[in-house]
Design an enzyme around this catalytic site. Sequence first.
Site, PDB file in Angstrom:
ATOM      1  N   LYS A   1      25.824  38.062  43.923  1.00 16.67           N
ATOM      2  CA  LYS A   1      25.009  36.857  44.108  1.00 16.67           C
ATOM      3  C   LYS A   1      24.525  36.750  45.556  1.00 16.67           C
ATOM      4  O   LYS A   1      23.433  36.238  45.819  1.00 16.67           O
ATOM      5  CB  LYS A   1      25.786  35.599  43.714  1.00 16.67           C
TER       6      LYS A   1
ATOM      7  N   TYR B   1      31.066  39.142  41.130  1.00 17.59           N
ATOM      8  CA  TYR B   1      30.023  38.150  40.871  1.00 17.59           C
ATOM      9  C   TYR B   1      29.465  37.611  42.186  1.00 17.59           C
ATOM     10  O   TYR B   1      28.255  37.618  42.424  1.00 17.59           O
ATOM     11  CB  TYR B   1      30.596  37.011  40.030  1.00 17.59           C
TER      12      TYR B   1
END
Length: 369
Positions: free
Chosen positions: A148, A144
């Site tokens: 990001k 994640y």
Amino acid sequence: MATRIRPSSKRCAVIGGSGFLGRHLVERLVEKGYSVAVFDISQRYQVPGVTFHQGDLCDKQALLKVLKDVSLVFHCASPSPACDDRQLFWKVNVEGTRTVIQACQEAGVQKLILTSSASVVFEGTDIKNGKEDLPYAKRPIDYYTETKIHQEKVVLEACSKEKDFLTVAIRPHGIFGPRDPQLVPILVDTARKGKMKFIIGDGTNLVDFTYVENVVHGHILAAEHLKADSPLCGKAYHITNDEPIRFWDFMSQVLIGLGYDAPRYHLPYSLVYGIAMLLWMITCLLRPLVNIKPTFTPMRVALAGTHHYYSCWRAKQDMGYQPVVKLQEAIARTVASYPHLRKEELPFLGQSEAFCISFGCVFSEIRVD
């Protein structure tokens, strides 16, 4: 003299508007008089006056239909941080975001507000009052965070005053509030299983938890202050409650508010981290033979046992940000919104059984982003 507002300045789209943050953002935008369209893979609710469009984030033609005559886009779509599918993270957070940028530019969108994450600078060690000029993590804590970082770079680099396309990234941390499908429900489920009896470390580590209304407030402020002559162009901004709290105090307040016991037994941080590292190494060695997805990882231990809180000074200076809901009020509102999660009479777990469950799984499912 006030800047003249373009006729289409309140026509906006929320990509990922069916999610937890997205829904709160949509509802607040409607209250403020914006005309809102939602683009998401599914529709989970209805709001009068809001148009919903279902589609794939990587489908530019589908996006173009939604972005026609839209001047402002909020992009808050992302798989859950708890997901372990790197390909999905890359497709949505990186490839999907590139498609969003292309569609915005072709449709004549003037502003793109990205929901990023404060974790883009976190590597598992203490961050105290971290500012936006901290370098991106060289060793991201998970897929994640890795994606990001790529996503934020792509969005901020796309900012162009010459092309009349302005971008800004909002970095919230530890979002919580009513209708949150992650933090509170998973915390309660963990407590019901007897896994919330132990504190990792001495329990003094400070962390930012941010009420969802404050995150929404930061997004809208960014949209309203993002102009060609503003310092927001191509920049990232931390948005938090600006009230760092001991990680385990926050967890305890939520648990006690819902009728559960607070964790009270301490485990040495170095010991727990070492065990997590050993388990992770064993998993890596066995991966060619067995597909194991560990939940008890070094980085999740770090999230529960280190300081990680961030400065909002830049947001205060450049867009006048101040939290609209203080932390204690936010916790009270959140607890009150989950009456169905209050403690029920459960079978008693013996101390030794609870220890075995907790030590192997403590805080394994909860991720503070």
